[in-house]
Design an enzyme around this catalytic site. Structure first.
Site, PDB file in Angstrom:
ATOM      1  N   ASP A  36      64.685  30.148  62.525  1.00 31.17           N
ATOM      2  CA  ASP A  36      65.732  30.093  63.782  1.00 31.17           C
ATOM      3  C   ASP A  36      65.365  29.634  64.799  1.00 31.17           C
ATOM      4  O   ASP A  36      64.115  29.464  65.286  1.00 31.17           O
ATOM      5  CB  ASP A  36      65.757  31.668  63.958  1.00 31.17           C
ATOM      6  CG  ASP A  36      67.179  32.011  64.404  1.00 31.17           C
ATOM      7  OD1 ASP A  36      67.696  30.934  64.492  1.00 31.17           O
ATOM      8  OD2 ASP A  36      67.307  33.170  64.731  1.00 31.17           O
ATOM      9  N   HIS A  46      67.229  29.166  69.208  1.00 34.49           N
ATOM     10  CA  HIS A  46      68.051  29.390  70.102  1.00 34.49           C
ATOM     11  C   HIS A  46      67.875  28.531  71.135  1.00 34.49           C
ATOM     12  O   HIS A  46      66.889  28.564  71.763  1.00 34.49           O
ATOM     13  CB  HIS A  46      68.171  30.757  70.537  1.00 34.49           C
ATOM     14  CG  HIS A  46      68.801  31.703  69.427  1.00 34.49           C
ATOM     15  ND1 HIS A  46      67.721  32.448  68.578  1.00 34.49           N
ATOM     16  CD2 HIS A  46      69.914  31.967  68.955  1.00 34.49           C
ATOM     17  CE1 HIS A  46      68.405  33.110  67.763  1.00 34.49           C
ATOM     18  NE2 HIS A  46      69.696  32.858  67.770  1.00 34.49           N
ATOM     19  N   LYS A  85      81.161  27.150  64.362  1.00 34.63           N
ATOM     20  CA  LYS A  85      79.678  26.344  63.644  1.00 34.63           C
ATOM     21  C   LYS A  85      79.772  25.526  62.692  1.00 34.63           C
ATOM     22  O   LYS A  85      80.937  25.385  62.081  1.00 34.63           O
ATOM     23  CB  LYS A  85      79.022  27.712  63.272  1.00 34.63           C
ATOM     24  CG  LYS A  85      79.603  28.610  62.207  1.00 34.63           C
ATOM     25  CD  LYS A  85      78.772  29.669  61.595  1.00 34.63           C
ATOM     26  CE  LYS A  85      79.497  30.320  60.556  1.00 34.63           C
ATOM     27  NZ  LYS A  85      78.700  30.953  59.672  1.00 34.63           N
ATOM     28  N   HIS A 132      72.733  28.292  68.572  1.00 34.27           N
ATOM     29  CA  HIS A 132      71.972  28.933  67.187  1.00 34.27           C
ATOM     30  C   HIS A 132      71.937  28.047  66.309  1.00 34.27           C
ATOM     31  O   HIS A 132      72.829  27.451  65.630  1.00 34.27           O
ATOM     32  CB  HIS A 132      72.691  30.364  66.756  1.00 34.27           C
ATOM     33  CG  HIS A 132      73.079  31.370  67.921  1.00 34.27           C
ATOM     34  ND1 HIS A 132      72.820  32.631  67.608  1.00 34.27           N
ATOM     35  CD2 HIS A 132      73.986  31.047  68.616  1.00 34.27           C
ATOM     36  CE1 HIS A 132      73.415  33.263  68.564  1.00 34.27           C
ATOM     37  NE2 HIS A 132      74.205  32.362  69.289  1.00 34.27           N
TER      38      HIS A 132
HETATM   39  C1  TSB Z   1      70.871  30.757  63.009  1.00 30.69           C
HETATM   40  N1  TSB Z   1      72.131  33.980  64.600  1.00 30.69           N
HETATM   41  C2  TSB Z   1      72.095  32.854  63.624  1.00 30.69           C
HETATM   42  C3  TSB Z   1      70.867  32.070  63.855  1.00 30.69           C
HETATM   43  O1  TSB Z   1      70.532  31.932  65.232  1.00 30.69           O
HETATM   44  C4  TSB Z   1      72.254  33.463  62.388  1.00 30.69           C
HETATM   45  O2  TSB Z   1      71.821  34.461  62.034  1.00 30.69           O
HETATM   46  N2  TSB Z   1      73.285  32.803  61.585  1.00 30.69           N
HETATM   47  S1  TSB Z   1      73.586  33.305  60.201  1.00 30.69           S
HETATM   48  O3  TSB Z   1      73.984  34.434  60.092  1.00 30.69           O
HETATM   49  O4  TSB Z   1      74.436  32.130  59.557  1.00 30.69           O
HETATM   50  O5  TSB Z   1      72.283  33.175  59.383  1.00 30.69           O
HETATM   51  C5  TSB Z   1      71.340  32.015  59.205  1.00 30.69           C
HETATM   52  C6  TSB Z   1      71.404  31.605  57.814  1.00 30.69           C
HETATM   53  O6  TSB Z   1      70.398  32.734  57.256  1.00 30.69           O
HETATM   54  C7  TSB Z   1      72.340  31.230  57.015  1.00 30.69           C
HETATM   55  O7  TSB Z   1      72.641  29.922  57.155  1.00 30.69           O
HETATM   56  C8  TSB Z   1      71.688  31.279  55.497  1.00 30.69           C
HETATM   57  O8  TSB Z   1      71.467  30.077  55.300  1.00 30.69           O
HETATM   58  C9  TSB Z   1      70.702  32.226  55.454  1.00 30.69           C
HETATM   59  N3  TSB Z   1      71.206  33.567  55.172  1.00 30.69           N
HETATM   60  C10 TSB Z   1      72.048  34.542  55.300  1.00 30.69           C
HETATM   61  N4  TSB Z   1      72.113  35.514  54.837  1.00 30.69           N
HETATM   62  C11 TSB Z   1      71.193  35.546  53.930  1.00 30.69           C
HETATM   63  C12 TSB Z   1      70.595  36.335  52.850  1.00 30.69           C
HETATM   64  N5  TSB Z   1      71.314  37.452  52.516  1.00 30.69           N
HETATM   65  N6  TSB Z   1      69.692  35.987  51.967  1.00 30.69           N
HETATM   66  C13 TSB Z   1      69.144  34.797  52.247  1.00 30.69           C
HETATM   67  N7  TSB Z   1      69.445  33.915  53.161  1.00 30.69           N
HETATM   68  C14 TSB Z   1      70.456  34.226  54.186  1.00 30.69           C
HETATM   69 ZN    ZN Z   2      71.122  33.444  66.563  1.00 31.83          ZN
END
Ligand code: TSB
Ligand code: ZN
Length: 583
Positions: free
Chosen positions: A325, A327, A411, A457
Site C-alpha cells: 500500500d 498513500h 479509481k 491510494h
Molecule cells: C490501495 N485504501 C486502498 C489502498 O490504499 C484500498 O484498500 N484499496 S482496495 O480496497 O482496492 O484494496 C487494495 C487491493 O487489495 C485490491 O486492489 C486487491 O488487489 C486486494 N484485495 C482486496 N480484497 C482482497 C482480499 N479479500 N484478498 C486478497 N486481496 C484483496
Molecule cells: Zn488507501
C-alpha cells in the site's frame, strides 16, 4: 473460457439443465426440497436441501445417469402462469419456494415449468423439450448456506454445465482440467507455498517457508522500486479505534466488510480493513509546505476484511491480507503527474513479471447511488476526467465501469482472470478528495494559504496474497530464477566422494546470495533428478569427479535435458545476469 451466462443460447440450455438436475434429484431423493438453480459464467448450480443426506462423489454419476434417462424420455417443457394463491398451494411442501413466492413483488407474473412429473417455479425461458439436454456434466458439489448466510442451514450445491454439441462439452471439460492444474491452491500445496488450518480460521492462510521466500522477493523488489520513486515506508498497527474509522467514513460506508468491534478497557477497536486512516494521521503529524509535496507514505500493511465464507479462496481472496500500500499526498497540480507515475510503475512491474493478460478498468461512481458516493458532482467529474486524460496521454487501453468506484473517489483497477472463477482486481490506483478533508489535513501554498491536499491510494501488487496466487497461476508454478524459493538444487553424484565439493559450492553460492540446497539423501541420482524437475527448481547442479577436478559446475535448466559445464566464476556471472535481467 466461454462465458455461459452471457451467451443467450447456452444460458437457456444451462438453466433448463438445472431443472433436469433437480428432477433427477427428486427421483433419487423424493424428500428433497429446492432453493434456487441459477446460471453462472461457468454453467449452472442448484441449491438443494437433502435433509440428513449428503451428496458424495458416487452420487454425481448416479444423478447424471438419471438425467440421461429423463432426457431420453423426451418430455416437453411446458410453461404455466399462476396466481399467488395457486403458487402457494402448488409448492406448499417446499418451504424454500414458499419463501420465494412470499418475497415476490405484487406485480410479478408467477410462472412455473413442468416436464413430466416435475414442476419448478421459474421465470424461464427454457428449451422446448428435455431431449435437447444431451451433452451435460455434473462438475462438483459443495455446501452452501441458505441465502449465503452462515446463520442459516447449510444446503447442498451441485454444479454442472451443458452444451449443444458433444465436442463443445469435451473442449470445455479439457479446459477445466487444465485450469485445475493451474489452480494456485493446487500449486501452492505442491510447492509448500501456503497452508490453512481450521484452528487459525477461514481465509487466514499461513505462509510456509517457500511461500515466505517468494514473498520476500516480491517485497524486496517493490520496496526497491518505491525507494527510487521517493516513497517513505512506515509501520503502523493493524487495529484502530472505532472513532478512527468513524472519522474516515469507513464505519458508515464499509462496515459490512469489516470484522466486528472489540472492547479493551474503555477503548473500542476494529481490525483495520484499510490503512489510509493511519497514513492520514502520519501526514497530519507535521506541518507541510507545498514544497514538501508529493509526500509518498508506503507500507506493507496487514488488513482484515470480512469476506463471505463462500467467496474466500486460497490466497486470492482472504480475510487477512497484506497490502503493498501507499498513500500519495499531492497538490491538485500534481495529480496528473503522480497518477501517471503510478500507472507507469504498474506497466513497468507487469513487464518485469511477464504479465500480459490484464486489462485496465476505469471505475467510476454511479451518480444515482447517493448512499455509497458522497454528493459533489463537480468533484467527481473533475477527478474522473483527470484519470481519463492520463490514460489517453499514456495511450493505454481501458474500459469504464460505472458504480465500481470506491466511496471516496474514482479509481483505475487492473483486472486479471484467475484459472478458475471470475475476474479479480490486482493493482489499483485511486483518487481521493474526501479523506484529507475528513482528517483536516493541509499544506501551506505559495501564497501562504492553508490548502487541502489530494490523496492517491495505490497498491501495485494489490496484496502480496492475491499477487502470489495470480503469479503461481500465470507461471503454472514454474517461477523464474529470480523468484523461485529455491533457485539451485545441488546433487552430488556420489555422497561419499562428492559431498565435500558440493558443500564448498553451496557455501560459495550462498555467499553470493543465491538460494541453494544440497540433496544429500541416500537416493539414486536419477530419482533425485526427476524430483528436482517435479519441484520445478530452476537449476539443478550435478557435481561428480569431472566437476570436482575442473572446479566447475554442471547445470541443467528446468524443463530442458541439456547440461552445461561452467567454471564457478562463469556460473556466478550467469546467475547474476539472470537475476538482474529477471529472466
Ligand atoms: C490501495 N485504501 C486502498 C489502498 O490504499 C484500498 O484498500 N484499496 S482496495 O480496497 O482496492 O484494496 C487494495 C487491493 O487489495 C485490491 O486492489 C486487491 O488487489 C486486494 N484485495 C482486496 N480484497 C482482497 C482480499 N479479500 N484478498 C486478497 N486481496 C484483496
Ligand atoms: Zn488507501
Amino acid at each position: 473460457m466461454i462465458n455461459i451466462k452471457e451467451n443467450m443460447e447456452l444460458n437457456t440450455l444451462n438453466h433448463s439443465c438445472a431443472h433436469l438436475l433437480a428432477q433427477a434429484v427428486k427421483h433419487l431423493y423424493p424428500h428433497a426440497k429446492f432453493w434456487v438453480g441459477p446460471v453462472t459464467t461457468e454453467g449452472f448450480y442448484y441449491d438443494i436441501d437433502l435433509g440428513d443426506n449428503k451428496i458424495t462423489d458416487e452420487d454425481l454419476p448416479k444423478l447424471e445417469k438419471e438425467m440421461k434417462k429423463i432426457s431420453k424420455d423426451g418430455k416437453r417443457i411446458v410453461r404455466h402462469e399462476l396466481t399467488k394463491e395457486e403458487a402457494l398451494e402448488m409448492f406448499k411442501d417446499d418451504p424454500y419456494k414458499i419463501d420465494l413466492i412470499n418475497n415476490m413483488d405484487e406485480n410479478t407474473v408467477i410462472s412455473c415449468y413442468t416436464q413430466g412429473d416435475f414442476t419448478d417455479l421459474c421465470r424461464g425461458p427454457h428449451v422446448e423439450s428435455v431431449k435437447e439436454l444431451k451433452y451435460f456434466k455434473l462438475i462438483k458439489f459443495s455446501g452452501a448456506y441458505y441465502k449465503g448466510d452462515v446463520k442459516n442451514k447449510m444446503l447442498q450445491r451441485i454444479y454442472g454445465v451443458c452444451f449443444k454439441k458433444e465436442e463443445d462439452l469435451d473442449a470445455y471439460l479439457k479446459e477445466l482440467e487444465e485450469a485445475k492444474m493451474r489452480d494456485h491452491r493446487k500449486i501452492g500445496k505442491e510447492q509448500g507455498i501456503f497452508m490453512q488450518h481450521d484452528l487459525v480460521g477461514r481465509g487466514m492462510p499461513l505462509w510456509l517457508p517457500n511461500g515466505a521466500l517468494l514473498r520476500k522477493q516480491l517485497e524486496n523488489y517493490i520496496y526497491e522500486k518505491e525507494q527510487l520513486l521517493g516513497y517513505q515506508h512506515v509501520y503502523t498497527p493493524c487495529v484502530g479505534t472505532v472513532d478512527l474509522y468513524k472519522t474516515s467514513g469507513h464505519w458508515d460506508h464499509y462496515q459490512e466488510n469489516m470484522f466486528p468491534k472489540m472492547r479493551v478497557d474503555e477503548e473500542e477497536f476494529v481490525l483495520r480493513p484499510m490503512n489510509c486512516p493511519h497514513h492520514m494521521l502520519i501526514y497530519g503529524n507535521e506541518l507541510h509546505s507545498y514544497r514538501d509535496l508529493p509526500i509518498r507514505i508506503g507500507e506493507f500493511a496487514t488488513d482484515f476484511r470480512y469476506e463471505a465464507s463462500g467467496a474466500v479462496k486460497g490466497l486470492e481472496r482472504v480475510r487477512c491480507m497484506c497490502q503493498n500500500d501507499a498513500h500519495l499526498f499531492v497538490t491538485p497540480d500534481q495529480i496528473k503527474d503522480e497518477f501517471k507515475s503510478v500507472v507507469s510503475l504498474i506497466l513497468d512491474v507487469y513487464k518485469d513479471f511477464g504479465i500480459k493478460n490484464y486489462s485496465f478498468r476505469l471505475s467510476l461512481r454511479d451518480p444515482m447511488d447517493k448512499e455509497k458516493y458522497f454528493d459533489d458532482d463537480e468533484m467527481w467529474n473533475n477527478a474522473e476526467n483527470k484519470l481519463r486524460e492520463v490514460l489517453n496521454e499514456l495511450k493505454v487501453d481501458y474500459y469504464e465501469a460505472v458504480g465500481e468506484a470506491a466511496f471516496y473517489g474514482p479509481k483505475l483497477d487492473v483486472e486479471v482472470k484467475p484459472a478458475i472463477g471470475p475476474e479479480i482486481t490486482l493493482s489499483t490506483c485511486q483518487l481521493d478528495f474526501l479523506l484529507p478533508r475528513r482528517f483536516d489535513l493541509s499544506y501551506i501554498d505559495q501564497l501562504g494559504e492553508r490548502k487541502v491536499p489530494v490523496v492517491i491510494h495505490r497498491a501495485i501488487f494489490g496484496t502480496f496474497d492475491r499477487f502470489t496466487a495470480f503469479l503461481l497461476e500465470e507461471t503454472k508454478g514454474i517461477l523464474p530464477f529470480w523468484l523461485a524459493p529455491l533457485e539451485i538444487n545441488i546433487i552430488p553424484v556420489n555422497l561419499e566422494y562428492h559431498l565435500d565439493y558440493a558443500k564448498k559450492v553451496e557455501k560459495l553460492l550462498r555467499e553470493h546470495h543465491l538460494r541453494v540446497k544440497i540433496d544429500d539423501r541416500n537416493e539414486k541420482l536419477g530419482y533425485k533428478m526427476r524430483e528436482s524437475q517435479m519441484k520445478k527448481i530452476p537449476h539443478t547442479l550435478v557435481l561428480g569427479d569431472n566437476e570436482m577436478t575442473n572446479k566447475t559446475v554442471n547445470y541443467r535448466v528446468y524443463g530442458s535435458s541439456d547440461t552445461n559445464e561452467l567454471s564457478l566464476e562463469e556460473y556466478l556471472k550467469f546467475t547474476n545476469d539472470l537475476i538482474k535481467e529477471k529472466k
